[in-house]
Structure formats: C-alpha cells, structure tokens
Design an enzyme around this catalytic site. Structure first.
Site, short mmCIF file in Angstrom:
data_model
loop_
_atom_site.label_atom_id
_atom_site.label_comp_id
_atom_site.label_asym_id
_atom_site.label_seq_id
_atom_site.Cartn_x
_atom_site.Cartn_y
_atom_site.Cartn_z
N THR A 28 0.96 -1.26 0.04
CA THR A 28 0.08 0.00 -0.08
C THR A 28 1.14 1.39 0.08
O THR A 28 0.62 2.34 -0.62
CB THR A 28 -1.02 -0.02 1.29
OG1 THR A 28 -1.70 -1.14 1.15
CG2 THR A 28 -1.75 1.40 1.27
N THR A 115 0.76 -4.77 4.31
CA THR A 115 0.44 -5.21 5.61
C THR A 115 -0.02 -6.67 5.85
O THR A 115 0.01 -7.08 6.85
CB THR A 115 -0.57 -4.37 6.12
OG1 THR A 115 -1.76 -4.10 5.43
CG2 THR A 115 -0.17 -2.72 6.15
#
Length: 357
Positions: A28, A115
């Site tokens: 991200t 993540t």
C-alpha cells in the site's frame, strides 16, 4: 519472487549523517488508488508510485539520514502483493536484508511491505538476521492518493528509528502509526484502521514522537548475541508446515490432508487455551506417530499456550505466546535446522523479554 538489486543513493552523502537503506517490496505504501476516497480497491487500479518518487516527496528525510534506496529488480513494475509471498520469498528478502545490514556504511535498514504479510515477514527476519544493525519494518494502511494517507509518515518514522543509536541490538522492530513494536509480539488487529498493528501482550516498546524524537521506554533484559538460525546454512526450500484451525465440531480431515500432502510439521490453532477438538486430537496423534512434528497453538489473539494433558499425551510442542502463523515459520526453520524436539521447544519458550527500564 522478490529479488532486490543494487543500492542506489537517494542523494549526495553528507559526512557524519547516518545512512539508512530502504528496501521497498511493494504494498500500500507504493499504491495509488482510483480517487481520494479509494481505501479498499486501490490494488486493482494498476497505478503505483516508484520508490524514487516517494523519496523525492519526503524532503524531511534529509534532517534524519541519507536514505539509500535498495531497488528491487521489479521496481519498474508493480511487485507481487504480500499475500502472494511464499516462504522462499521471505528467504530471498531476508538474504537481501542481511547483505544490506552487513554494509559497514549502513546505520540501519528499513523494509516496507504490504500489511497482509508484514507480521510474518518481521518475525521471520527476527529469526535469521543479526541484531547489530537495526532493521525496521513498516508499511501503510492507506495509499498516498487517499485522504489521510499514512505511508509517508510511517516511512519517515521508520527511518528515524532505524537511524537512532538506541535501536541497535533490539532485534527486528515494526514502526506503525508512531508506535515501535517488537517483531515477536506484533500482530495486525484491524483491516483498515491506521493503528492496525499492535503488541497485545506488552504494548509498544517506544514511540516516534510528533516532534521527531524517538523515545524507548522499555529495553530487553540482555543484549542479543545473534539470530536463532544461520541464514547462510538454510536451504532454499524449507520443510512444509501446515496450520490447521480448530472450530466446534471439526473432525481430523484437514490434519490427515496435511499429512497426505507431505507436511513435516503441523501447527494446530486450537480453541481457547490451545485445545483441538477430540477428533482433531486423535488425528494429530496419528500424525505424530508417523513422524510429523506437531505444535499446539491457539487461535486466540494473545496469551500463552502451556502444556496440558492433550499435548503431553501426543508428545506435542506448545507454541507459548506465538501466533499460529509465526509458530509455523519457527517450526519450519527449526526442522530445516534439524533441531531436536527439546531444543525446538526452547525456541518457542523464549518470552518477550522487554521490561521497564
């Protein structure tokens, strides 16, 4: 496969300033969404930011360190998402981190990643990379294109922690949402919130403050002399270890399937304090009799699994405070290293030793 290439300086070297190597692996922090409200589907946009551009947009880094970009070979195109990683990918990335950390000019190393795989990557690195040079893992919950994107600040804070002299000998750290967290205890607790990463048992060991200061309020009981495993001695393929998650009424079919698939080890993510169902217990005992190493963990988010009647009867290892996912990695490494049963249990029993200073 993640295949980091050669270091590239982000700018002119300033004498006396710490050098922090940044190894970006996608995720991200490099993503760019469809619009400013896109916080969920940005991975489908096909848009992303080159790490060089991210550095160019963070002139604040210059007040902390000279950041050296260790650019992966795939940097000219999007990298595989972290949920697509294999243990082989973790090994390759760990070797890149170890090589980078061994550079005498490097003060610290920052690894950014998606993540979904962050907590497993951080734990894996903590088992195979030495503690002399700080290694800090970070990422983002929102792309930089979104309102309130957190990636740039997480990266800046990670560099600050990696450059800090008190970070050395603390093992691998995770920096997220200002918190400094130990690799053994960190876990992702929310899907989209900025403070998704937490240390359930002991909390953060410090913070990267809003004024730019790095403050540690706990330290380890004693200095680490080295990682538990010799990275150079590990084969390129580690033994297969599967995780079987318990639920009410579960039979032993998934345990039997793991054995049939060639698992050298099985981690049972049991209910409550680490209890499989009776049918799973019988299947796990069958697996153990065939030479499969069984480790009893729990699907609960915190606490320790301690030996009980079922583990003693089956001759199972217990995962102590490790999550099933981290227990799987540790067991695979231990089996690759041909550690005896008692020595493997000692690895699980190493507690989180952060204590108040």
């Amino acid at each position: 496969m993640i295949s980091p290439g050669t270091p590239q300086p982000a700018g002119a070297r300033v004498a006396g300033r710490p050098v922090v190597a940044w190894i970006p692996t996608g995720g991200t922090v490099e993503a760019w969404g469809h619009d400013r409200l896109d916080r969920t589907a940005y991975g489908e946009s096909g848009r992303w930011r080159h790490p060089r551009d991210i550095l160019a947009d963070l002139p604040e880094l210059a007040s902390t360190a000279d950041v050296r970009l260790v650019a992966p070979a795939e940097a000219e195109r999007p990298r595989p998402p972290s949920h697509a990683w294999t243990v082989g990918d973790l090994l390759g990335l760990a070797r890149s981190v170890a090589r980078t950390a061994a550079d005498s000019e490097v003060t610290g190393v920052v690894v950014s990643c998606g993540t979904n795989g962050l907590e497993e990557l951080a734990f894996f690195l903590s088992q195979v990379v030495g503690a002399g040079t700080p290694v800090v893992v970070t990422g983002a919950m929102r792309p930089a294109s979104a309102l309130g994107g957190d990636g740039p600040l997480n990266l800046l804070n990670a560099v600050r922690v990696a450059a800090h002299p008190r970070s050395a000998a603390r093992g691998v750290l995770v920096v997220f949402d200002d918190a400094i967290l130990p690799a053994r205890d960190v876990t992702k607790t929310a899907m989209y919130r900025l403070g998704a990463f937490r240390s359930p048992e002991l909390g953060p060991i410090g913070f990267a403050g809003p004024d730019g200061e790095v403050a540690f309020h706990r330290s380890t009981e004693g200095p680490r002399t080295g990682p538990p495993f010799d990275l150079d001695a590990l084969a390129s393929v580690l033994p297969r270890v599967d995780v079987v998650v318990s639920y009410l009424g579960a039979d032993g079919a998934l345990v039997d399937a793991a054995v049939a698939a060639g698992a050298a080890g099985i981690v049972s993510a049991g209910l409550g304090a680490g209890y499989p169902t009776p049918a799973e217990q019988r299947a796990l005992e069958r697996a153990a009799r065939k030479g499969v190493v069984v480790c009893q963990a729990s699907r609960v988010g915190s606490g320790r699994v301690v030996p009980h009647a079922g583990t003693r009867t089956g001759g199972f290892l217990t995962a102590a405070d490790l999550s099933p996912w981290k227990a799987r990695l540790l067991l695979s490494l231990a089996l690759a290293d041909r550690r005896p049963h008692a020595a493997i249990q000692q690895l699980f029993d190493v507690p989180v030793t952060d204590v108040p200073r």
